[in-house]
Design a protein around this motif. Structure first.
Motif, PDB file in Angstrom:
ATOM      1  N   ALA A   1       0.852  -1.186   0.000  1.00 47.30           N
ATOM      2  CA  ALA A   1       0.000   0.000   0.000  1.00 47.30           C
ATOM      3  C   ALA A   1       0.887   1.235   0.000  1.00 47.30           C
ATOM      4  O   ALA A   1       1.950   1.258   0.628  1.00 47.30           O
ATOM      5  CB  ALA A   1      -0.901  -0.018   1.220  1.00 47.30           C
ATOM      6  N   PRO A   2       0.484   2.300  -0.700  1.00 46.66           N
ATOM      7  CA  PRO A   2       1.300   3.523  -0.712  1.00 46.66           C
ATOM      8  C   PRO A   2       1.354   4.153   0.675  1.00 46.66           C
ATOM      9  O   PRO A   2       0.395   4.096   1.453  1.00 46.66           O
ATOM     10  CB  PRO A   2       0.582   4.429  -1.707  1.00 46.66           C
ATOM     11  CG  PRO A   2      -0.783   3.851  -1.894  1.00 46.66           C
ATOM     12  CD  PRO A   2      -0.717   2.422  -1.496  1.00 46.66           C
ATOM     13  N   LEU A   3       2.515   4.738   1.006  1.00 46.84           N
ATOM     14  CA  LEU A   3       2.694   5.380   2.306  1.00 46.84           C
ATOM     15  C   LEU A   3       2.006   6.729   2.286  1.00 46.84           C
ATOM     16  O   LEU A   3       2.075   7.486   1.312  1.00 46.84           O
ATOM     17  CB  LEU A   3       4.182   5.563   2.604  1.00 46.84           C
ATOM     18  CG  LEU A   3       5.003   4.279   2.714  1.00 46.84           C
ATOM     19  CD1 LEU A   3       6.466   4.629   2.900  1.00 46.84           C
ATOM     20  CD2 LEU A   3       4.500   3.469   3.901  1.00 46.84           C
ATOM     21  N   ARG A   4       1.359   7.033   3.380  1.00 50.13           N
ATOM     22  CA  ARG A   4       0.662   8.325   3.502  1.00 50.13           C
ATOM     23  C   ARG A   4       1.498   9.252   4.360  1.00 50.13           C
ATOM     24  O   ARG A   4       2.066   8.844   5.378  1.00 50.13           O
ATOM     25  CB  ARG A   4      -0.709   8.143   4.137  1.00 50.13           C
ATOM     26  CG  ARG A   4      -1.635   7.384   3.239  1.00 50.13           C
ATOM     27  CD  ARG A   4      -3.001   7.390   3.857  1.00 50.13           C
ATOM     28  NE  ARG A   4      -3.903   6.688   2.939  1.00 50.13           N
ATOM     29  CZ  ARG A   4      -5.098   6.323   3.262  1.00 50.13           C
ATOM     30  NH1 ARG A   4      -5.558   6.566   4.476  1.00 50.13           N
ATOM     31  NH2 ARG A   4      -5.863   5.711   2.391  1.00 50.13           N
ATOM     32  N   ALA A   5       1.535  10.505   3.943  1.00 50.95           N
ATOM     33  CA  ALA A   5       2.273  11.503   4.722  1.00 50.95           C
ATOM     34  C   ALA A   5       1.465  11.866   5.962  1.00 50.95           C
ATOM     35  O   ALA A   5       0.250  11.986   5.917  1.00 50.95           O
ATOM     36  CB  ALA A   5       2.533  12.748   3.892  1.00 50.95           C
ATOM     37  N   ALA A   6       2.159  12.040   7.078  1.00 51.99           N
ATOM     38  CA  ALA A   6       1.459  12.338   8.325  1.00 51.99           C
ATOM     39  C   ALA A   6       1.164  13.791   8.466  1.00 51.99           C
ATOM     40  O   ALA A   6       1.605  14.668   7.899  1.00 51.99           O
ATOM     41  CB  ALA A   6       2.270  11.858   9.509  1.00 51.99           C
TER      42      ALA A   6
END
Length: 125
Positions: free
Chosen positions: A120-125
């Protein structure tokens, strides 16, 4: 299994069903269209222990009618036709046509497996 155009559906089934039963030991029921009507149902029950159900269209049906489980076959044929080589029948030998079908389904399954394995693509926090 690909057979020459001169082979009837019922004759081809007598070649295919024993191989299918050997490979898929749990195989117990076959859904077939009207082209398989005749002695094939008795032969399959007697020699292979298989139940062949003929899916028939109603005699008084007009226009399009959804037949039970027929969509599975039509969907598979649609998958085949996504391969340009299978849109037209260019092959001279049945073995070549069968190889192209194997190739087409291998490509389909490998794409699905690769898509399932992507992280899954990483999401920016």
């Amino acid at each position: 299994m690909v057979t020459p155009a001169s082979t009837t559906d019922r004759d081809a089934a007598r070649l295919l069903l024993p191989a299918g039963k050997e490979r898929f030991r749990r195989l117990a029921r076959i859904l077939a269209d009207g082209g398989y009507t005749g002695h094939l149902t008795d032969w399959a029950a007697q020699h292979l222990g298989l139940v062949v159900d003929i899916v028939r269209r109603s005699d008084d049906a007009r226009g399009f009618e959804v037949l039970p489980r027929r969509w599975v076959v039509e969907r598979t044929f649609a998958w085949f036709l996504r391969s340009r080589r299978l849109v037209r029948d260019y092959e001279r030998r049945p073995e070549t046509g069968e190889a192209v079908i194997w190739w087409s389904m291998t490509m389909l399954m490998s794409r699905r497996l690769a898509a399932r394995q992507r992280p899954a693509p990483l999401r920016a926090a």
